[in-house]
Scaffold this motif. Structure first.
Motif, PDB file in Angstrom:
ATOM      1  N   ASP A  42       0.855  -1.189   0.000  1.00 38.82           N
ATOM      2  CA  ASP A  42       0.000   0.000   0.000  1.00 38.82           C
ATOM      3  C   ASP A  42       0.890   1.237   0.000  1.00 38.82           C
ATOM      4  O   ASP A  42       1.384   1.662   1.048  1.00 38.82           O
ATOM      5  CB  ASP A  42      -0.904  -0.017   1.228  1.00 38.82           C
ATOM      6  N   ALA A  43       1.085   1.820  -1.166  1.00 41.31           N
ATOM      7  CA  ALA A  43       1.968   2.974  -1.300  1.00 41.31           C
ATOM      8  C   ALA A  43       1.286   4.269  -0.885  1.00 41.31           C
ATOM      9  O   ALA A  43       1.949   5.294  -0.726  1.00 41.31           O
ATOM     10  CB  ALA A  43       2.452   3.090  -2.751  1.00 41.31           C
ATOM     11  N   LEU A  44      -0.032   4.243  -0.708  1.00 42.77           N
ATOM     12  CA  LEU A  44      -0.747   5.443  -0.289  1.00 42.77           C
ATOM     13  C   LEU A  44      -0.498   5.744   1.185  1.00 42.77           C
ATOM     14  O   LEU A  44      -0.354   6.898   1.575  1.00 42.77           O
ATOM     15  CB  LEU A  44      -2.246   5.262  -0.548  1.00 42.77           C
ATOM     16  N   ARG A  45      -0.420   4.701   1.997  1.00 43.56           N
ATOM     17  CA  ARG A  45      -0.234   4.884   3.437  1.00 43.56           C
ATOM     18  C   ARG A  45       1.200   4.651   3.900  1.00 43.56           C
ATOM     19  O   ARG A  45       1.597   5.137   4.968  1.00 43.56           O
ATOM     20  CB  ARG A  45      -1.155   3.926   4.202  1.00 43.56           C
ATOM     21  N   PHE A  46       1.972   3.909   3.137  1.00 37.81           N
ATOM     22  CA  PHE A  46       3.295   3.493   3.591  1.00 37.81           C
ATOM     23  C   PHE A  46       4.358   3.831   2.545  1.00 37.81           C
ATOM     24  O   PHE A  46       4.071   3.918   1.362  1.00 37.81           O
ATOM     25  CB  PHE A  46       3.335   1.985   3.855  1.00 37.81           C
ATOM     26  N   ARG A  47       5.573   3.970   3.017  1.00 36.33           N
ATOM     27  CA  ARG A  47       6.729   4.119   2.136  1.00 36.33           C
ATOM     28  C   ARG A  47       7.639   2.922   2.336  1.00 36.33           C
ATOM     29  O   ARG A  47       7.610   2.259   3.378  1.00 36.33           O
ATOM     30  CB  ARG A  47       7.506   5.403   2.453  1.00 36.33           C
ATOM     31  N   VAL A  96       2.537  -4.700   3.502  1.00 38.13           N
ATOM     32  CA  VAL A  96       2.497  -5.645   2.390  1.00 38.13           C
ATOM     33  C   VAL A  96       1.083  -6.161   2.156  1.00 38.13           C
ATOM     34  O   VAL A  96       0.422  -6.656   3.072  1.00 38.13           O
ATOM     35  CB  VAL A  96       3.464  -6.810   2.623  1.00 38.13           C
ATOM     36  N   LEU A  97       0.645  -6.082   0.906  1.00 35.88           N
ATOM     37  CA  LEU A  97      -0.629  -6.659   0.486  1.00 35.88           C
ATOM     38  C   LEU A  97      -0.435  -8.057  -0.082  1.00 35.88           C
ATOM     39  O   LEU A  97      -1.235  -8.958   0.179  1.00 35.88           O
ATOM     40  CB  LEU A  97      -1.281  -5.770  -0.568  1.00 35.88           C
ATOM     41  N   ALA A  98       0.623  -8.239  -0.874  1.00 36.65           N
ATOM     42  CA  ALA A  98       0.825  -9.526  -1.536  1.00 36.65           C
ATOM     43  C   ALA A  98       2.292  -9.689  -1.892  1.00 36.65           C
ATOM     44  O   ALA A  98       3.035  -8.710  -2.028  1.00 36.65           O
ATOM     45  CB  ALA A  98      -0.036  -9.626  -2.793  1.00 36.65           C
ATOM     46  N   ASP A 123     -13.800  -7.322  12.590  1.00 37.65           N
ATOM     47  CA  ASP A 123     -14.728  -6.201  12.726  1.00 37.65           C
ATOM     48  C   ASP A 123     -14.116  -4.851  12.376  1.00 37.65           C
ATOM     49  O   ASP A 123     -14.772  -3.819  12.484  1.00 37.65           O
ATOM     50  CB  ASP A 123     -15.323  -6.151  14.139  1.00 37.65           C
ATOM     51  N   VAL A 124     -12.846  -4.835  11.947  1.00 37.47           N
ATOM     52  CA  VAL A 124     -12.217  -3.597  11.475  1.00 37.47           C
ATOM     53  C   VAL A 124     -12.547  -3.423   9.998  1.00 37.47           C
ATOM     54  O   VAL A 124     -12.304  -4.318   9.186  1.00 37.47           O
ATOM     55  CB  VAL A 124     -10.696  -3.633  11.686  1.00 37.47           C
ATOM     56  N   ILE A 125     -13.111  -2.273   9.639  1.00 37.99           N
ATOM     57  CA  ILE A 125     -13.522  -2.037   8.261  1.00 37.99           C
ATOM     58  C   ILE A 125     -12.587  -1.091   7.524  1.00 37.99           C
ATOM     59  O   ILE A 125     -12.613  -1.003   6.298  1.00 37.99           O
ATOM     60  CB  ILE A 125     -14.965  -1.494   8.199  1.00 37.99           C
ATOM     61  N   ALA A 126     -11.750  -0.362   8.250  1.00 29.76           N
ATOM     62  CA  ALA A 126     -10.742   0.521   7.668  1.00 29.76           C
ATOM     63  C   ALA A 126      -9.743   0.829   8.766  1.00 29.76           C
ATOM     64  O   ALA A 126      -9.989   0.535   9.943  1.00 29.76           O
ATOM     65  CB  ALA A 126     -11.373   1.801   7.128  1.00 29.76           C
ATOM     66  N   VAL A 169      -7.565  -5.359   4.648  1.00 32.79           N
ATOM     67  CA  VAL A 169      -7.492  -4.144   5.464  1.00 32.79           C
ATOM     68  C   VAL A 169      -6.212  -4.238   6.287  1.00 32.79           C
ATOM     69  O   VAL A 169      -6.088  -5.099   7.163  1.00 32.79           O
ATOM     70  CB  VAL A 169      -8.710  -4.003   6.387  1.00 32.79           C
ATOM     71  N   LEU A 170      -5.259  -3.370   5.988  1.00 34.73           N
ATOM     72  CA  LEU A 170      -3.969  -3.420   6.672  1.00 34.73           C
ATOM     73  C   LEU A 170      -4.034  -2.734   8.033  1.00 34.73           C
ATOM     74  O   LEU A 170      -4.892  -1.882   8.291  1.00 34.73           O
ATOM     75  CB  LEU A 170      -2.899  -2.756   5.817  1.00 34.73           C
ATOM     76  N   GLY A 171      -3.096  -3.111   8.894  1.00 40.08           N
ATOM     77  CA  GLY A 171      -3.012  -2.502  10.205  1.00 40.08           C
ATOM     78  C   GLY A 171      -2.124  -1.271  10.204  1.00 40.08           C
ATOM     79  O   GLY A 171      -1.925  -0.625   9.173  1.00 40.08           O
TER      80      GLY A 171
END
Length: 311
Positions: free
Chosen positions: A94-99, A119-121, A165-168, A293-295
């Motif tokens: 996820d490059a939007l939230r992480f570097r 990491v997503l995949a 139960d976390v949606i975002a 949904v990443l932490g």
């Protein structure tokens, strides 16, 4: 393409084909076909050709154009909060939230270090995947067993689990208000792992039942993993090699089998033959990352550790 065996299924056959790529966008199919033929042409010419590197770089280019802009693509290693790391061929994050830990990559196939929480995949990319049990020394790095081991090494890295139960990020429903969907993991941030290969070698069964050969070999690897006390979730979720595709599936109400992106407690392996494996795998990858949904990165834990060391 029907039939699930007790512990892994082989569906379809050498003549099974997906009409019009089974609804998969034709531009993706054309792009991959064009790029794969270019790789094969370079292999035939044997000029400045590095099989593994060139195939990985090609996949990075295609994924960069196919996946959403928020997704980053790089090659390198995944690092967890304890400092443990594992190498992998392609990292989707996820490059939007992480570097990346080395800074923003300058090219889609640059080598970077990525924090596990981002990491997503991951994808193990092999020009030729050798699925037989006995593989000559020169090809062991491209073997199915080695690729499964590399996926397991990344999946063993530590990262905090995100409850169902976390949606975002930082937003959730009332605890216990969300039930696990059939065929999906028990957490929201499973690490999707795949093996993608341009070619497939199965030894003596190369010209006969290759799908059955891959199914049996995967079962051997899974049995060995479970005997060592590790969960089967550390296996690859998907394998696309040549015209074979191994995915996870669940029996839905009414007996219909539905493909799922991740290994889950109630999924079983299903193998399709005679399909555009890489095209379908790319589509599944896109669906998988949309479901994750990443932490949070453990910034406060790092801060506490630094301050504690300074006392």
């Amino acid at each position: 393409m029907t039939g699930l065996l007790d512990r892994g299924a082989v569906a379809g056959g050498p003549t099974a084909r997906c009409s019009r790529n089974n609804g998969i966008p034709e531009d993706l199919a054309r792009r991959l076909a064009y790029e794969c033929e270019g790789i094969r042409a370079k292999a035939r010419a044997k000029k400045n050709f590095k099989r593994g590197h060139d195939f990985e770089a090609m996949l990075c280019r295609v994924l960069r154009d196919f996946l959403p802009e928020r997704v980053g693509i790089c090659r390198g290693r995944v690092v967890d909060r304890n400092g443990d790391a594992a190498d992998t061929d392609i990292i989707v994050y996820d490059a939007l939230r992480f570097r990346t830990l080395r800074g923003a990559p300058h090219a889609p196939d640059s080598e970077e270090e990525v924090q596990a929480e981002a990491v997503l995949a991951i994808i193990e990319a092999k020009y030729t995947l050798y699925a037989q049990a006995k593989v000559r020394d020169s090809n062991r790095g491209q073997s199915l067993a080695k690729a499964c081991s590399q996926i397991a090494d990344v999946k063993r890295l530590v990262r905090a689990e995100v409850p169902l139960d976390v949606i975002a990020s930082r937003f959730g429903l009332r605890e216990g208000s969300f039930e696990r969907r059939p065929g999906f993991p028990v957490i929201r941030n499973p690490l999707y792992g795949a093996i993608w290969a341009l070619n497939l070698e199965t030894g003596e069964l190369q010209k006969s039942d290759r799908a059955q050969a891959v199914s049996l070999r995967l079962q051997e690897i899974e049995d060995e993993l479970v005997r060592s006390g590790l969960p089967r979730e550390r296996l690859p979720d998907t394998i696309a090699a040549g015209d074979l595709l191994a995915v996870q599936a669940v029996v839905a109400p009414g007996g219909r089998r539905r493909v799922r992106p991740f290994i889950a407690p109630d999924t079983e392996r299903q193998i399709f033959s005679g399909v555009s494996g890489l095209v379908i795998a790319a589509m599944q990858l896109r669906g998988a990352i949309e479901d994750i949904v990443l932490g949070e990165e453990p910034w406060m834990d790092w801060l506490d550790a630094q301050l504690a060391a300074a006392e």
